[in-house]
Design a protein around this motif. Structure first.
Motif, PDB file in Angstrom:
ATOM      1  N   ASP A   8       0.837  -1.209   0.000  1.00  0.00           N
ATOM      2  CA  ASP A   8       0.000   0.000   0.000  1.00  0.00           C
ATOM      3  C   ASP A   8       0.867   1.253   0.000  1.00  0.00           C
ATOM      4  OD1 ASP A   8       0.785   0.602   2.680  1.00  0.00           O
ATOM      5  OD2 ASP A   8      -0.679  -0.848   3.400  1.00  0.00           O
ATOM      6  N   LYS A   9       0.167   2.363  -0.121  1.00  0.00           N
ATOM      7  CA  LYS A   9       0.829   3.660  -0.252  1.00  0.00           C
ATOM      8  C   LYS A   9       1.684   4.014   0.971  1.00  0.00           C
ATOM      9  CE  LYS A   9      -0.706   8.437  -0.544  1.00  0.00           C
ATOM     10  NZ  LYS A   9      -1.778   9.350  -0.903  1.00  0.00           N
ATOM     11  N   ALA A  10       1.182   3.636   2.160  1.00  0.00           N
ATOM     12  CA  ALA A  10       1.912   3.999   3.380  1.00  0.00           C
ATOM     13  C   ALA A  10       3.283   3.321   3.407  1.00  0.00           C
ATOM     14  CB  ALA A  10       1.095   3.614   4.613  1.00  0.00           C
ATOM     15  N   VAL A  11       3.301   2.029   3.115  1.00  0.00           N
ATOM     16  CA  VAL A  11       4.564   1.273   3.123  1.00  0.00           C
ATOM     17  C   VAL A  11       5.480   1.791   2.010  1.00  0.00           C
ATOM     18  CG1 VAL A  11       5.531  -1.035   2.774  1.00  0.00           C
ATOM     19  CG2 VAL A  11       3.426  -0.769   4.064  1.00  0.00           C
ATOM     20  N   ALA A  12       4.901   2.017   0.844  1.00  0.00           N
ATOM     21  CA  ALA A  12       5.689   2.492  -0.301  1.00  0.00           C
ATOM     22  C   ALA A  12       6.304   3.865  -0.012  1.00  0.00           C
ATOM     23  CB  ALA A  12       4.796   2.563  -1.538  1.00  0.00           C
ATOM     24  N   SER A  13       5.545   4.718   0.655  1.00  0.00           N
ATOM     25  CA  SER A  13       6.029   6.085   0.924  1.00  0.00           C
ATOM     26  C   SER A  13       7.179   6.069   1.921  1.00  0.00           C
ATOM     27  CB  SER A  13       4.891   6.954   1.466  1.00  0.00           C
ATOM     28  OG  SER A  13       3.861   7.033   0.511  1.00  0.00           O
ATOM     29  N   ILE A  14       7.107   5.151   2.886  1.00  0.00           N
ATOM     30  CA  ILE A  14       8.202   5.055   3.864  1.00  0.00           C
ATOM     31  C   ILE A  14       9.474   4.585   3.157  1.00  0.00           C
ATOM     32  CG2 ILE A  14       9.002   3.714   5.868  1.00  0.00           C
ATOM     33  CD1 ILE A  14       6.154   4.132   7.006  1.00  0.00           C
ATOM     34  N   GLN A  15       9.308   3.650   2.227  1.00  0.00           N
ATOM     35  CA  GLN A  15      10.485   3.185   1.469  1.00  0.00           C
ATOM     36  C   GLN A  15      11.064   4.321   0.609  1.00  0.00           C
ATOM     37  OE1 GLN A  15       9.991  -0.582  -0.340  1.00  0.00           O
ATOM     38  NE2 GLN A  15      12.048  -0.593  -1.225  1.00  0.00           N
ATOM     39  N   ALA A  16      10.189   5.091  -0.006  1.00  0.00           N
ATOM     40  CA  ALA A  16      10.662   6.219  -0.826  1.00  0.00           C
ATOM     41  C   ALA A  16      11.423   7.221   0.051  1.00  0.00           C
ATOM     42  CB  ALA A  16       9.480   6.892  -1.528  1.00  0.00           C
ATOM     43  N   ALA A  17      10.858   7.501   1.228  1.00  0.00           N
ATOM     44  CA  ALA A  17      11.519   8.451   2.137  1.00  0.00           C
ATOM     45  C   ALA A  17      12.887   7.928   2.553  1.00  0.00           C
ATOM     46  CB  ALA A  17      10.641   8.690   3.367  1.00  0.00           C
ATOM     47  N   GLU A 197      -5.562   3.050  -8.331  1.00  0.00           N
ATOM     48  CA  GLU A 197      -6.001   2.439  -9.587  1.00  0.00           C
ATOM     49  C   GLU A 197      -6.021   3.452 -10.733  1.00  0.00           C
ATOM     50  OE1 GLU A 197      -9.102   2.498 -11.295  1.00  0.00           O
ATOM     51  OE2 GLU A 197      -8.352   0.870 -12.594  1.00  0.00           O
ATOM     52  N   SER A 198      -6.310   4.714 -10.428  1.00  0.00           N
ATOM     53  CA  SER A 198      -6.429   5.716 -11.499  1.00  0.00           C
ATOM     54  C   SER A 198      -5.103   5.921 -12.241  1.00  0.00           C
ATOM     55  CB  SER A 198      -6.931   7.049 -10.944  1.00  0.00           C
ATOM     56  OG  SER A 198      -5.953   7.613 -10.101  1.00  0.00           O
ATOM     57  N   LYS A 199      -4.005   5.471 -11.635  1.00  0.00           N
ATOM     58  CA  LYS A 199      -2.696   5.656 -12.283  1.00  0.00           C
ATOM     59  C   LYS A 199      -2.231   4.392 -13.015  1.00  0.00           C
ATOM     60  CE  LYS A 199      -2.281   9.815 -10.656  1.00  0.00           C
ATOM     61  NZ  LYS A 199      -1.378  10.288  -9.669  1.00  0.00           N
ATOM     62  N   SER A 200      -3.009   3.293 -12.912  1.00  0.00           N
ATOM     63  CA  SER A 200      -2.495   2.003 -13.402  1.00  0.00           C
ATOM     64  C   SER A 200      -2.235   1.997 -14.907  1.00  0.00           C
ATOM     65  CB  SER A 200      -3.438   0.865 -13.000  1.00  0.00           C
ATOM     66  OG  SER A 200      -4.702   1.083 -13.574  1.00  0.00           O
ATOM     67  N   ASN A 201      -3.088   2.670 -15.669  1.00  0.00           N
ATOM     68  CA  ASN A 201      -2.895   2.668 -17.120  1.00  0.00           C
ATOM     69  C   ASN A 201      -1.655   3.478 -17.500  1.00  0.00           C
ATOM     70  OD1 ASN A 201      -3.824   4.030 -20.011  1.00  0.00           O
ATOM     71  ND2 ASN A 201      -4.253   1.843 -19.772  1.00  0.00           N
ATOM     72  N   LEU A 230       5.508   1.669  -6.456  1.00  0.00           N
ATOM     73  CA  LEU A 230       4.070   1.601  -6.716  1.00  0.00           C
ATOM     74  C   LEU A 230       3.355   0.904  -5.576  1.00  0.00           C
ATOM     75  CD1 LEU A 230       4.378   0.076 -10.318  1.00  0.00           C
ATOM     76  CD2 LEU A 230       4.424   2.512  -9.699  1.00  0.00           C
ATOM     77  N   ASP A 231       2.059   1.186  -5.433  1.00  0.00           N
ATOM     78  CA  ASP A 231       1.253   0.309  -4.579  1.00  0.00           C
ATOM     79  C   ASP A 231       0.593  -0.733  -5.485  1.00  0.00           C
ATOM     80  OD1 ASP A 231      -0.826   1.671  -5.821  1.00  0.00           O
ATOM     81  OD2 ASP A 231      -1.719   2.436  -3.975  1.00  0.00           O
ATOM     82  N   GLU A 232      -0.074  -1.704  -4.865  1.00  0.00           N
ATOM     83  CA  GLU A 232      -0.680  -2.794  -5.652  1.00  0.00           C
ATOM     84  C   GLU A 232      -1.642  -2.262  -6.701  1.00  0.00           C
ATOM     85  OE1 GLU A 232      -0.259  -5.938  -5.889  1.00  0.00           O
ATOM     86  OE2 GLU A 232       0.986  -6.416  -4.155  1.00  0.00           O
ATOM     87  N   GLU A 233      -2.427  -1.253  -6.340  1.00  0.00           N
ATOM     88  CA  GLU A 233      -3.459  -0.759  -7.264  1.00  0.00           C
ATOM     89  C   GLU A 233      -2.857  -0.124  -8.503  1.00  0.00           C
ATOM     90  OE1 GLU A 233      -5.891   1.851  -4.995  1.00  0.00           O
ATOM     91  OE2 GLU A 233      -6.989   0.206  -4.049  1.00  0.00           O
TER      92      GLU A 233
END
Ligand code: GLP
Length: 264
Positions: A8-17, A197-201, A230-233
């Protein structure tokens, strides 16, 4: 390209940081390229926490923002100047004379744009550029048909981008100053974040599509150090998902620093 897909976004954002923090610790006078929009907000929040709790020091860091609406004053609540100050710069110890945001009020935009390019060069170039992606596949405000060699310039926004961005912040100008794709590609490292999901394409076109000005993020395929977080969506339309996961597994073993983790 390293495609890192997190639950998810929270985990991904911590990795990015963590990756941004590693950059700043490794090179305290790093030049960071900053993006606005919703996507990097949780990453900035985590960097602010690291500054506060772990002493992450931004005192020698220089920043350049990617873009700014044209025709808004700095103080305007919808300006990217206001946004990046409110969400990041005002909460860390970066020196104000080392932060740069294109001047959306310039009376001589062509000169402002070429001076922005000069300032990036004078700072030694961008070490790490943080990017989001628009639903049109744009990075910065490089809308479809932007030249893949473009530099910082005025750009007219697409209908889709005007709709998306005004949903978040109310009426916005139709024109912006943005770093070009050529400018972005000169950053030494690039982190592109995409969630939802809106970014998947757009994400699938950027990573797996042909390199094309109709999806400016696809130009990142020509960059030698780009990581997509990325997150899963956002990853749902990728065709080679299992391969990307295997690459990340092997990277964990052989070059964990590329993922913002250590094996010791
Ligand atoms: C704007 C910005 C981009 C940003 C994109 C996505 O158009 N110019 O830099 O990546 O929006 O915004 P969000 O992260 O809010 O989805």
């Amino acid at each position: 390209m390293l495609v890192i897909i997190r639950p998810d976004k929270a985990v991904a954002s911590i990795q990015a940081a963590k990756l941004v923090a590693d950059q700043v610790r490794h090179k305290p006078d790093s030049v960071l390229g900053l993006s606005t929009g919703n996507t990097p907000l949780a990453t900035y929040t985590e960097l602010i926490r690291m500054h506060r709790d772990d002493g992450l020091d931004f005192s020698n860091v220089t920043t350049f923002n990617l873009d700014e609406y044209f025709g808004l004053s700095r103080e305007h609540p919808q300006s990217f100047y206001s946004e990046i100050h409110k969400n990041f710069l005002d909460h860390i110890n970066v020196r104000s004379d080392r932060t740069h945001i294109p001047n959306g009020e310039s009376k001589a935009p062509a000169k402002t744009c070429s001076e922005y390019e000069d300032a990036i060069l004078a700072a030694g170039g961008i070490d790490l550029q943080i990017l989001g992606i628009g639903r049109t596949g744009h990075i910065g405000f490089n809308e479809p048909t932007s030249s893949l060699a473009s530099r910082t310039r005025l750009k007219t926004l697409s209908d889709e981008t005007i709709n998306d961005n005004s949903k978040i912040s109310g009426d916005i100008p139709e024109v912006a100053i943005t770093m070009g794709i050529g400018t972005i590609l000169e950053a030494k490292k690039i982190l592109l974040l995409a969630f939802g999901e809106s970014k998947s394409n757009a994400v699938a076109k950027a990573i797996e599509g042909p390199i094309s000005s109709s999806c400016s993020a696809s130009a990142l395929q020509m960059h030698r150090d780009v990581r997509f977080i990325l997150d899963e969506e956002a990853a749902t339309e990728l065709r080679h998902r299992s391969y990307y996961d295997r690459v990340v597994e092997q990277t964990k073993r052989y070059a964990p620093e590329l993922l913002g983790i250590t094996n010791d």
